[in-house]
Design a protein around this motif. Structure first.
Motif, PDB file in Angstrom:
ATOM      1  N   PRO A   1      -8.200   5.605  -0.257  1.00 35.91           N
ATOM      2  CA  PRO A   1      -7.325   5.967   0.866  1.00 35.91           C
ATOM      3  C   PRO A   1      -8.071   6.812   1.886  1.00 35.91           C
ATOM      4  CG  PRO A   1      -6.257   6.428  -1.240  1.00 35.91           C
ATOM      5  CD  PRO A   1      -7.686   6.104  -1.541  1.00 35.91           C
ATOM      6  N   PHE A   2      -7.756   6.583   3.162  1.00 37.14           N
ATOM      7  CA  PHE A   2      -8.415   7.351   4.211  1.00 37.14           C
ATOM      8  C   PHE A   2      -7.995   8.813   4.158  1.00 37.14           C
ATOM      9  CE2 PHE A   2      -8.560   8.950   8.621  1.00 37.14           C
ATOM     10  CZ  PHE A   2      -9.927   8.850   8.821  1.00 37.14           C
ATOM     11  N   GLU A   3      -6.717   9.077   3.980  1.00 31.95           N
ATOM     12  CA  GLU A   3      -6.215  10.446   3.853  1.00 31.95           C
ATOM     13  C   GLU A   3      -4.818  10.401   3.231  1.00 31.95           C
ATOM     14  OE1 GLU A   3      -3.741  12.182   5.886  1.00 31.95           O
ATOM     15  OE2 GLU A   3      -3.008  10.279   6.645  1.00 31.95           O
ATOM     16  N   MET A   4      -4.379  11.553   2.701  1.00 25.67           N
ATOM     17  CA  MET A   4      -3.093  11.623   1.987  1.00 25.67           C
ATOM     18  C   MET A   4      -2.133  12.632   2.619  1.00 25.67           C
ATOM     19  SD  MET A   4      -3.416   9.477  -0.603  1.00 25.67           S
ATOM     20  CE  MET A   4      -2.225   9.969  -1.855  1.00 25.67           C
ATOM     21  N   ASN A   5      -2.533  13.298   3.676  1.00 26.22           N
ATOM     22  CA  ASN A   5      -1.701  14.356   4.249  1.00 26.22           C
ATOM     23  C   ASN A   5      -0.425  13.824   4.884  1.00 26.22           C
ATOM     24  OD1 ASN A   5      -3.064  17.063   3.961  1.00 26.22           O
ATOM     25  ND2 ASN A   5      -4.761  15.886   4.808  1.00 26.22           N
TER      26      ASN A   5
ATOM     27  N   GLN B   1       7.938  30.250   4.266  1.00 24.86           N
ATOM     28  CA  GLN B   1       8.730  31.433   4.574  1.00 24.86           C
ATOM     29  C   GLN B   1       8.353  32.037   5.926  1.00 24.86           C
ATOM     30  OE1 GLN B   1       8.191  34.050   1.245  1.00 24.86           O
ATOM     31  NE2 GLN B   1       9.595  32.897  -0.086  1.00 24.86           N
ATOM     32  N   ALA B   2       7.075  31.924   6.325  1.00 29.06           N
ATOM     33  CA  ALA B   2       6.634  32.495   7.592  1.00 29.06           C
ATOM     34  C   ALA B   2       6.842  31.530   8.757  1.00 29.06           C
ATOM     35  CB  ALA B   2       5.157  32.877   7.507  1.00 29.06           C
ATOM     36  N   GLY B   3       7.434  30.377   8.498  1.00 30.06           N
ATOM     37  CA  GLY B   3       7.687  29.407   9.559  1.00 30.06           C
ATOM     38  C   GLY B   3       6.527  28.480   9.846  1.00 30.06           C
ATOM     39  N   THR B   4       5.452  28.561   9.082  1.00 31.90           N
ATOM     40  CA  THR B   4       4.307  27.681   9.274  1.00 31.90           C
ATOM     41  C   THR B   4       4.439  26.437   8.410  1.00 31.90           C
ATOM     42  OG1 THR B   4       3.123  28.960   7.587  1.00 31.90           O
ATOM     43  CG2 THR B   4       2.728  29.533   9.885  1.00 31.90           C
ATOM     44  N   ASP B   5       3.810  25.353   8.884  1.00 32.81           N
ATOM     45  CA  ASP B   5       3.916  24.080   8.174  1.00 32.81           C
ATOM     46  C   ASP B   5       3.091  24.087   6.893  1.00 32.81           C
ATOM     47  OD1 ASP B   5       5.494  23.295  10.221  1.00 32.81           O
ATOM     48  OD2 ASP B   5       4.148  21.745  10.997  1.00 32.81           O
ATOM     49  N   ARG B   6       3.630  23.474   5.877  1.00 31.66           N
ATOM     50  CA  ARG B   6       2.901  23.306   4.619  1.00 31.66           C
ATOM     51  C   ARG B   6       2.146  21.981   4.640  1.00 31.66           C
ATOM     52  NH1 ARG B   6       8.307  25.145   1.491  1.00 31.66           N
ATOM     53  NH2 ARG B   6       7.629  27.159   0.669  1.00 31.66           N
ATOM     54  N   THR B   7       1.023  21.962   3.933  1.00 34.84           N
ATOM     55  CA  THR B   7       0.214  20.753   3.803  1.00 34.84           C
ATOM     56  C   THR B   7      -0.228  20.626   2.349  1.00 34.84           C
ATOM     57  OG1 THR B   7      -1.882  21.882   4.228  1.00 34.84           O
ATOM     58  CG2 THR B   7      -0.656  21.091   6.156  1.00 34.84           C
ATOM     59  N   LEU B   8      -1.009  19.600   2.065  1.00 38.21           N
ATOM     60  CA  LEU B   8      -1.555  19.462   0.714  1.00 38.21           C
ATOM     61  C   LEU B   8      -2.402  20.671   0.332  1.00 38.21           C
ATOM     62  CD1 LEU B   8      -2.566  15.699   0.389  1.00 38.21           C
ATOM     63  CD2 LEU B   8      -1.126  16.982  -1.198  1.00 38.21           C
ATOM     64  N   TYR B   9      -3.047  21.291   1.318  1.00 38.82           N
ATOM     65  CA  TYR B   9      -3.862  22.470   1.030  1.00 38.82           C
ATOM     66  C   TYR B   9      -3.008  23.621   0.501  1.00 38.82           C
ATOM     67  CZ  TYR B   9      -8.090  25.281   1.459  1.00 38.82           C
ATOM     68  OH  TYR B   9      -9.212  26.030   1.184  1.00 38.82           O
ATOM     69  N   SER B  10      -1.703  23.600   0.800  1.00 42.49           N
ATOM     70  CA  SER B  10      -0.804  24.644   0.310  1.00 42.49           C
ATOM     71  C   SER B  10      -0.727  24.644  -1.219  1.00 42.49           C
ATOM     72  CB  SER B  10       0.592  24.459   0.904  1.00 42.49           C
ATOM     73  OG  SER B  10       0.562  24.540   2.313  1.00 42.49           O
ATOM     74  N   LEU B  11      -1.023  23.506  -1.837  1.00 38.39           N
ATOM     75  CA  LEU B  11      -1.026  23.447  -3.305  1.00 38.39           C
ATOM     76  C   LEU B  11      -2.164  24.282  -3.873  1.00 38.39           C
ATOM     77  CD1 LEU B  11      -0.287  19.635  -3.754  1.00 38.39           C
ATOM     78  CD2 LEU B  11       1.314  21.537  -4.065  1.00 38.39           C
TER      79      LEU B  11
ATOM     80  N   ILE C   1       1.395  11.130   4.173  1.00 31.74           N
ATOM     81  CA  ILE C   1       2.420  10.720   3.212  1.00 31.74           C
ATOM     82  C   ILE C   1       2.992  11.933   2.477  1.00 31.74           C
ATOM     83  CG2 ILE C   1       0.893  10.289   1.232  1.00 31.74           C
ATOM     84  CD1 ILE C   1       2.618   7.727   0.783  1.00 31.74           C
ATOM     85  N   PHE C   2       2.176  12.977   2.301  1.00 32.80           N
ATOM     86  CA  PHE C   2       2.685  14.206   1.689  1.00 32.80           C
ATOM     87  C   PHE C   2       3.683  14.886   2.623  1.00 32.80           C
ATOM     88  CE2 PHE C   2       2.283  18.795   0.602  1.00 32.80           C
ATOM     89  CZ  PHE C   2       2.755  18.720  -0.688  1.00 32.80           C
ATOM     90  N   ARG C   3       3.404  14.876   3.917  1.00 36.26           N
ATOM     91  CA  ARG C   3       4.340  15.460   4.874  1.00 36.26           C
ATOM     92  C   ARG C   3       5.671  14.695   4.868  1.00 36.26           C
ATOM     93  NH1 ARG C   3       4.358  18.916   9.270  1.00 36.26           N
ATOM     94  NH2 ARG C   3       6.021  18.479  10.782  1.00 36.26           N
ATOM     95  N   ARG C   4       5.592  13.358   4.744  1.00 36.71           N
ATOM     96  CA  ARG C   4       6.819  12.561   4.669  1.00 36.71           C
ATOM     97  C   ARG C   4       7.641  12.960   3.445  1.00 36.71           C
ATOM     98  NH1 ARG C   4       5.520   6.463   4.700  1.00 36.71           N
ATOM     99  NH2 ARG C   4       4.217   7.265   6.410  1.00 36.71           N
TER     100      ARG C   4
ATOM    101  N   TYR D   1       0.814  -1.207   0.000  1.00 36.69           N
ATOM    102  CA  TYR D   1       0.000   0.000   0.000  1.00 36.69           C
ATOM    103  C   TYR D   1       0.854   1.266   0.000  1.00 36.69           C
ATOM    104  CZ  TYR D   1      -4.230  -2.733   0.834  1.00 36.69           C
ATOM    105  OH  TYR D   1      -5.286  -3.600   0.697  1.00 36.69           O
ATOM    106  N   THR D   2       2.019   1.205   0.633  1.00 31.45           N
ATOM    107  CA  THR D   2       2.875   2.392   0.671  1.00 31.45           C
ATOM    108  C   THR D   2       3.314   2.783  -0.732  1.00 31.45           C
ATOM    109  OG1 THR D   2       3.697   1.793   2.876  1.00 31.45           O
ATOM    110  CG2 THR D   2       4.985   3.392   1.623  1.00 31.45           C
ATOM    111  N   GLY D   3       3.693   1.792  -1.530  1.00 30.79           N
ATOM    112  CA  GLY D   3       4.077   2.073  -2.906  1.00 30.79           C
ATOM    113  C   GLY D   3       2.910   2.626  -3.711  1.00 30.79           C
ATOM    114  N   GLU D   4       1.709   2.060  -3.510  1.00 31.70           N
ATOM    115  CA  GLU D   4       0.524   2.557  -4.210  1.00 31.70           C
ATOM    116  C   GLU D   4       0.183   3.987  -3.782  1.00 31.70           C
ATOM    117  OE1 GLU D   4      -2.880  -0.054  -4.901  1.00 31.70           O
ATOM    118  OE2 GLU D   4      -1.778  -1.661  -3.885  1.00 31.70           O
ATOM    119  N   MET D   5       0.336   4.269  -2.493  1.00 34.42           N
ATOM    120  CA  MET D   5       0.050   5.617  -1.982  1.00 34.42           C
ATOM    121  C   MET D   5       1.002   6.634  -2.615  1.00 34.42           C
ATOM    122  SD  MET D   5      -2.357   6.042   0.563  1.00 34.42           S
ATOM    123  CE  MET D   5      -1.749   7.051   1.913  1.00 34.42           C
ATOM    124  N   ARG D   6       2.274   6.287  -2.726  1.00 33.99           N
ATOM    125  CA  ARG D   6       3.254   7.213  -3.304  1.00 33.99           C
ATOM    126  C   ARG D   6       2.963   7.461  -4.780  1.00 33.99           C
ATOM    127  NH1 ARG D   6       9.252   5.907  -0.734  1.00 33.99           N
ATOM    128  NH2 ARG D   6       8.649   6.154   1.468  1.00 33.99           N
ATOM    129  N   LEU D   7       2.573   6.409  -5.489  1.00 30.67           N
ATOM    130  CA  LEU D   7       2.222   6.570  -6.899  1.00 30.67           C
ATOM    131  C   LEU D   7       0.963   7.420  -7.039  1.00 30.67           C
ATOM    132  CD1 LEU D   7       2.732   5.807  -9.861  1.00 30.67           C
ATOM    133  CD2 LEU D   7       1.370   3.743  -9.476  1.00 30.67           C
TER     134      LEU D   7
END
Length: 451
Positions: free
Chosen positions: A375-379, A395-405, A381-384, A271-277
């Motif tokens: 998939p239950f969620e993708m956040n 730049q402001a020191g805040t964490d990026r997430t998928l929503y940043s896209l 694996i995106f953080r990884r 599943y990890t490989g499928e999630m990354r793809l």
């Protein structure tokens, strides 16, 4: 009292109807009654059997169990399972109202019962329901309405957040109160308690969710006739810390992410490989459409995609449904190659042409494992991925997430000169929201005029 077969019994007027009622007491002092009618032979025999089991001691305990008030319009009584006095009365419609006074003292119980009776008659004359509901009863009715709307497909995605707020915060604090008795002091106490539960000072967006959930309960109460729309009800405050926009990615950072995703899944099994793809295709689609990650992207099905032709040019049009409702959006032309790559991933779609796939309008998820599960969620694996590339912090020191896209998409479109009204429709948001979060780009967008 009167005698039947040398056994003591007594009768009283039946407040639930005109039929005769025989009262029997058992050893636990609970009241049992049986209505004797000519047509119910079995019930009559059951009464006769019960009569044979009673004793004079049981009947002696019956004295004082029923207390009549207001010319017998209001009746107080006790039941074996509670120490509180119960009350009942009948309103104009003939319906019986029964409730617990939640008082052990008889004088207090009389006062509460008569007050509720007077209020019920007054409310009935005004066209309202006889008794006021407690806050938790109103809130549960409001939750049921929202869940029905969600199940019917007419509810908004934000309803899930409203339900969570009501169940986790509003009911635990206001549950036993009456909506009309909530004061500004109660609201202030709630806000202090809520912040202690949250363990942080809530942002404006969070406060808006709380305030809207509270208002929905008030609206439900008015619609059900539990309170009048003329009754002033305090509202929750929406003054809090201003939320910060999620940081965007620069063009170079986006290129690094996409390049790394091209090989990140190679050699990884399960599943990890499928999630990354899957993440590779998801990142590209988010960057090429501006749709919301989560409810909009992960619920996409092939039937939601179609060709749209205008002036002999074909465009990919995608139907999405998010927290602001459903809408069509236009994908960039580069999205075609991403969708074709995603099509080739699964056996049930790989063999056909892309046009045939769209024509079939298959109710099949785009983002799914080979076994069909979503998939239950993708956040996570995106953080990884961002950790591997050292791109977690903006730049402001805040964490990026998928929503940043999505934020990156909006930034790029505004810098490219896309009209803000067109962009608002494409992204399913308001012009005001775009101006609020992207006003800092105004000078950059007009650089050719300002330089």
């Amino acid at each position: 009292m009167k005698q039947r077969d040398a056994l003591p019994i007594f009768s009283f007027t039946n407040y639930y109807g005109a039929q005769a009622t025989t009262v029997l007491l058992n050893a636990s002092n609970s009241v049992k009654y049986a209505v004797k009618t000519a047509g119910i032979v079995k019930q009559h025999k059951r009464v006769e059997t019960l009569l044979q089991r009673e004793s004079i001691g049981d009947l002696a305990a019956a004295e004082g169990r029923l207390i009549h008030l207001r010319d017998s319009e209001v009746v107080l009584f006790k039941v074996s399972r509670s120490n509180y006095w119960q009350a009942r009365f009948r309103i104009y419609t003939g319906k019986w109202i029964r409730f617990s006074t939640r008082r052990k003292n008889i004088d207090d119980a009389k006062h509460i019962a008569c007050d509720r009776y007077d209020e019920a008659r007054y409310r009935e004359r005004l066209g309202f329901t006889a008794l006021v509901k407690r806050f938790d009863e109103m809130a549960k009715c409001c939750i049921a309405e929202m869940r029905r709307d969600i199940a019917a497909g007419t509810g908004k995605k934000i309803y899930t957040a409203y339900i969570a707020v009501i169940e986790t915060y509003l009911i635990p604090f206001f549950g036993q109160m009456y909506l009309t008795s909530i004061t500004s002091k109660h609201i202030a106490e709630f806000e202090v308690w809520r912040n202690s539960q949250l363990r942080r000072t809530p942002k404006v967006s969070t406060l808006l969710t709380f305030a809207t959930a509270f208002t929905r309960i008030t609206q439900t109460a008015v619609e059900q006739g539990w309170i009048s729309d003329k009754v002033p009800v305090p509202k929750l405050s929406v003054r809090g810390e201003k939320g910060q926009a999620r940081p965007a990615f620069t063009n170079d950072e986006v290129a690094r992410i996409q390049q790394h995703l091209e090989t990140w899944y190679v050699g990884v099994e399960g599943y990890t490989g499928e999630m990354r793809l899957m993440l590779r295709d998801l990142v590209d689609i988010l960057m090429l459409t501006g749709m919301r990650q989560g409810t909009e992207s992960m619920n996409l099905e092939w039937k939601h995609i179609e060709w749209y032709v205008e002036k002999d040019v074909r465009y990919l049009r995608i139907w999405v449904s998010g927290k602001t409702g459903a809408r069509w959006l236009i994908a960039k032309h580069e999205c075609l190659s991403v969708l074709e790559r995603l099509q080739a991933t699964h056996q049930d779609t790989a063999a056909m042409s892309f046009d045939d796939l769209l024509a079939l309008r298959m109710p099949t998820k785009l983002f799914r494992f080979r076994d069909g599960r979503k998939p239950f969620e993708m956040n996570k694996i995106f953080r990884r991925l961002l950790e591997d590339l050292d791109l977690v912090k903006g730049q402001a020191g805040t964490d990026r997430t998928l929503y940043s896209l999505r934020h990156t998409y909006a930034t790029q479109e505004l810098l490219a000169g896309t009209d803000i009204h067109t962009l608002a429709r494409q992204m399913g948001t308001s012009v005001v929201m775009l101006e609020r979060h992207y006003s800092k780009l105004t000078a950059t967008m007009a650089a050719d005029k300002l330089a």
